[in-house]
Design an enzyme around this catalytic site. Structure first.
Site, PDB file in Angstrom:
ATOM      1  N   HIS A 178      17.294   3.249   7.123  1.00  0.00           N
ATOM      2  CA  HIS A 178      15.844   3.297   6.889  1.00  0.00           C
ATOM      3  C   HIS A 178      15.516   2.679   5.529  1.00  0.00           C
ATOM      4  O   HIS A 178      15.688   3.320   4.495  1.00  0.00           O
ATOM      5  CB  HIS A 178      15.387   4.765   6.977  1.00  0.00           C
ATOM      6  N   SER A 220      11.451   5.053  11.129  1.00  0.00           N
ATOM      7  CA  SER A 220      11.036   5.870   9.989  1.00  0.00           C
ATOM      8  C   SER A 220      10.951   7.343  10.344  1.00  0.00           C
ATOM      9  O   SER A 220      11.070   8.190   9.458  1.00  0.00           O
ATOM     10  CB  SER A 220       9.704   5.376   9.444  1.00  0.00           C
ATOM     11  N   GLU A 247      17.731   4.941   3.200  1.00  0.00           N
ATOM     12  CA  GLU A 247      18.081   6.249   3.746  1.00  0.00           C
ATOM     13  C   GLU A 247      19.019   6.052   4.940  1.00  0.00           C
ATOM     14  O   GLU A 247      18.693   5.315   5.861  1.00  0.00           O
ATOM     15  CB  GLU A 247      16.783   6.926   4.201  1.00  0.00           C
ATOM     16  N   ASN A 303      10.235  10.505   4.650  1.00  0.00           N
ATOM     17  CA  ASN A 303       8.907  10.659   5.254  1.00  0.00           C
ATOM     18  C   ASN A 303       8.529  12.106   5.513  1.00  0.00           C
ATOM     19  O   ASN A 303       7.341  12.448   5.555  1.00  0.00           O
ATOM     20  CB  ASN A 303       8.812   9.832   6.538  1.00  0.00           C
TER      21      ASN A 303
HETATM   22  N1  3HC Z   1       8.828  -9.414  -3.041  1.00  0.00           N
HETATM   23  C1  3HC Z   1       9.306  -9.728  -4.256  1.00  0.00           C
HETATM   24  N2  3HC Z   1       8.893  -9.135  -5.370  1.00  0.00           N
HETATM   25  C2  3HC Z   1       7.901  -8.211  -5.249  1.00  0.00           C
HETATM   26  C3  3HC Z   1       7.342  -7.850  -4.027  1.00  0.00           C
HETATM   27  C4  3HC Z   1       7.852  -8.494  -2.881  1.00  0.00           C
HETATM   28  N3  3HC Z   1       7.401  -8.204  -1.634  1.00  0.00           N
HETATM   29  N4  3HC Z   1       6.416  -6.881  -4.230  1.00  0.00           N
HETATM   30  C5  3HC Z   1       6.407  -6.658  -5.551  1.00  0.00           C
HETATM   31  N5  3HC Z   1       7.300  -7.448  -6.164  1.00  0.00           N
HETATM   32  C6  3HC Z   1       7.660  -7.457  -7.573  1.00  0.00           C
HETATM   33  C7  3HC Z   1       6.608  -8.060  -8.464  1.00  0.00           C
HETATM   34  O1  3HC Z   1       6.762  -9.464  -8.567  1.00  0.00           O
HETATM   35  C8  3HC Z   1       6.914  -7.348  -9.780  1.00  0.00           C
HETATM   36  O2  3HC Z   1       8.034  -7.916 -10.427  1.00  0.00           O
HETATM   37  P1  3HC Z   1       8.340  -7.664 -12.031  1.00  0.00           P
HETATM   38  O3  3HC Z   1       8.704  -6.218 -12.199  1.00  0.00           O
HETATM   39  O4  3HC Z   1       9.477  -8.558 -12.320  1.00  0.00           O
HETATM   40  O5  3HC Z   1       7.053  -8.017 -12.721  1.00  0.00           O
HETATM   41  C9  3HC Z   1       7.313  -5.978  -9.335  1.00  0.00           C
HETATM   42  O6  3HC Z   1       7.782  -6.105  -7.984  1.00  0.00           O
HETATM   43  C10 3HC Z   1       6.163  -5.030  -9.370  1.00  0.00           C
HETATM   44  O7  3HC Z   1       5.106  -5.556  -8.582  1.00  0.00           O
HETATM   45  P2  3HC Z   1       3.581  -5.731  -9.062  1.00  0.00           P
HETATM   46  O8  3HC Z   1       3.535  -5.966 -10.535  1.00  0.00           O
HETATM   47  O9  3HC Z   1       2.903  -6.668  -8.144  1.00  0.00           O
HETATM   48  O10 3HC Z   1       2.909  -4.377  -8.721  1.00  0.00           O
HETATM   49  P3  3HC Z   1       3.384  -2.942  -9.053  1.00  0.00           P
HETATM   50  O11 3HC Z   1       3.960  -2.834 -10.403  1.00  0.00           O
HETATM   51  O12 3HC Z   1       2.256  -2.091  -8.651  1.00  0.00           O
HETATM   52  O13 3HC Z   1       4.575  -2.701  -8.016  1.00  0.00           O
HETATM   53  C11 3HC Z   1       5.289  -1.832  -5.992  1.00  0.00           C
HETATM   54  C12 3HC Z   1       4.384  -2.835  -6.667  1.00  0.00           C
HETATM   55  C13 3HC Z   1       6.742  -2.272  -6.176  1.00  0.00           C
HETATM   56  C14 3HC Z   1       4.943  -1.855  -4.522  1.00  0.00           C
HETATM   57  C15 3HC Z   1       5.076  -0.434  -6.663  1.00  0.00           C
HETATM   58  O14 3HC Z   1       3.705  -0.154  -6.709  1.00  0.00           O
HETATM   59  C16 3HC Z   1       5.765   0.668  -5.928  1.00  0.00           C
HETATM   60  O15 3HC Z   1       6.956   0.887  -6.093  1.00  0.00           O
HETATM   61  N6  3HC Z   1       4.993   1.404  -5.118  1.00  0.00           N
HETATM   62  C17 3HC Z   1       5.531   2.491  -4.317  1.00  0.00           C
HETATM   63  C18 3HC Z   1       6.163   1.922  -3.088  1.00  0.00           C
HETATM   64  C19 3HC Z   1       6.778   2.987  -2.232  1.00  0.00           C
HETATM   65  O16 3HC Z   1       6.720   4.176  -2.488  1.00  0.00           O
HETATM   66  N7  3HC Z   1       7.404   2.539  -1.144  1.00  0.00           N
HETATM   67  C20 3HC Z   1       8.001   3.435  -0.179  1.00  0.00           C
HETATM   68  C21 3HC Z   1       7.002   3.752   0.845  1.00  0.00           C
HETATM   69  S1  3HC Z   1       7.673   4.820   2.076  1.00  0.00           S
HETATM   70  C22 3HC Z   1       8.460   3.791   3.127  1.00  0.00           C
HETATM   71  O17 3HC Z   1       8.514   2.591   2.970  1.00  0.00           O
HETATM   72  C23 3HC Z   1       9.064   4.437   4.307  1.00  0.00           C
HETATM   73  C24 3HC Z   1       8.413   3.962   5.584  1.00  0.00           C
HETATM   74  O18 3HC Z   1       9.133   4.505   6.645  1.00  0.00           O
HETATM   75  C25 3HC Z   1       6.971   4.376   5.685  1.00  0.00           C
END
Ligand code: 3HC
Length: 287
Positions: free
Chosen positions: A145, A124, A157, A195
């Site tokens: 990434h 990352s 990425e 990031n």
């Molecule tokens: N597997 C399968 N499906 C999943 C899942 C998983 N692990 N996690 C969530 N889902 C699905 C849910 O079932 C739901 O499906 P639907 O749209 O058909 O109803 C959908 O995704 C949305 O999930 P939830 O309803 O449980 O909850 P949210 O609407 O809050 O979504 C989230 C959860 C997708 C995590 C959303 O909050 C989100 O996009 N958050 C931001 C995440 C983000 O920014 N990630 C990047 C971080 S930076 C990174 O990763 C880089 C690293 O280097 C640090």
């Protein structure tokens, strides 16, 4: 020289944690045979458990059938032996964010896989060039990434190191797309695109909470309602893992120093009268 997309059938994933298991899952969901490797059987099992619960969520939402779930699970083989990646035409390393650990894995991996195998790292924030310097054939190493949660996030990425070949870079885009993702590209600069920009945002959210600007709920709600992001900074930090956020922020701090002065380019644009949409030109141009 690296294989092309058509010759890739079997993908090795090193690390069965949150990212590794997610990468193994999306590879298998898109028809690849996968070998998922971690250093202990328990970690491999945890990886399978999290893949199964993620697939169950897709099944519950009618996005996947029970048969497709079973086929996906069957395509993934678990192992603790790096040698079991010998037949993989592509490998994605998603081990701990530690340069020594990654370099040791790469050095060992070079002796295991075919000379033409494509090798990627899911790092990352660490330098692709530095990780790749542990092996002779640095030109086949690319940053791939993925974002967390890997099965849901659309983007990957793609990061090119100093020695990355054009062929390997193109294959990285093709492979990510074949795994159902869209891509963007970054140079091997600290934090890449995602990031480098996300971590100061999270860090400032934490600081605002610590300095009593608002409750944690109001900081998260404010950023969600105010800027239409799915999670506020404190929720997102919890989602990513605070250890990962700290490590990424420390790397950025070490490499980039004080980032809070207004960017020079911002001042230059304002002086030039390029104020954004309202003047028809900012970083983009508007009709
Ligand atoms: N597997 C399968 N499906 C999943 C899942 C998983 N692990 N996690 C969530 N889902 C699905 C849910 O079932 C739901 O499906 P639907 O749209 O058909 O109803 C959908 O995704 C949305 O999930 P939830 O309803 O449980 O909850 P949210 O609407 O809050 O979504 C989230 C959860 C997708 C995590 C959303 O909050 C989100 O996009 N958050 C931001 C995440 C983000 O920014 N990630 C990047 C971080 S930076 C990174 O990763 C880089 C690293 O280097 C640090």
């Amino acid at each position: 020289m690296v294989y092309d997309l058509d010759s890739i059938e079997r993908i090795g994933v090193i690390g069965a944690g949150t990212m590794g298991s997610g990468i193994a899952q999306v590879a298998a969901m898109n028809g690849y045979d996968v070998v998922m490797r971690d250093i202990e059987d328990q970690y491999v099992q945890n990886g399978f458990d999290s893949i199964e619960s993620s697939l169950d969520r897709f099944v519950a939402k009618d996005k996947l059938s029970e048969t497709e779930k079973a086929e996906t699970m069957e395509r993934i083989e678990g192992t603790t032996a790096l040698d079991d990646l010998a037949d993989c035409q592509a490998v994605v390393e998603a081990a701990l964010e530690d340069m020594d650990i990654k370099q040791d894995i790469f050095a060992e991996l070079e002796g295991v896989v075919d000379d033409e195998a494509f090798i990627a790292t899911n790092t990352s924030t660490l330098s692709i060039t530095t990780i790749a310097s542990a092996i002779d054939s640095e030109e086949r190493v690319v940053g791939l990434h993925f974002m967390n949660p890997v099965p849901v996030m659309k983007g990957v990425e793609i990061v090119y190191g100093e020695k990355t070949s054009d062929e390997a870079l193109e294959l990285a885009h093709d492979l990510a797309e074949a795994m159902g993702k869209e891509t963007w590209e970054s140079d091997d600069k600290p934090g890449f695109v995602a990031n480098r920009i996300l971590m100061p945002w999270i860090n400032e959210g934490i600081r605002a909470f610590d300095e009593g600007v608002a409750t944690k709920e109001d900081i998260d709600t404010g950023m969600k309602l105010g800027t239409n992001v799915p999670m506020g900074p404190l929720q997102l930090a919890d989602h990513i893992g605070l250890d990962i956020c700290l490590h990424a922020t420390e790397t950025l701090h070490e490499e980039l120093g004080d980032r809070y002065k207004p960017a020079y380019l911002l001042k230059r644009k304002v002086d030039a009268g390029d104020l954004g949409k309202k003047t028809g030109k900012g970083f983009y141009e508007y009709d």
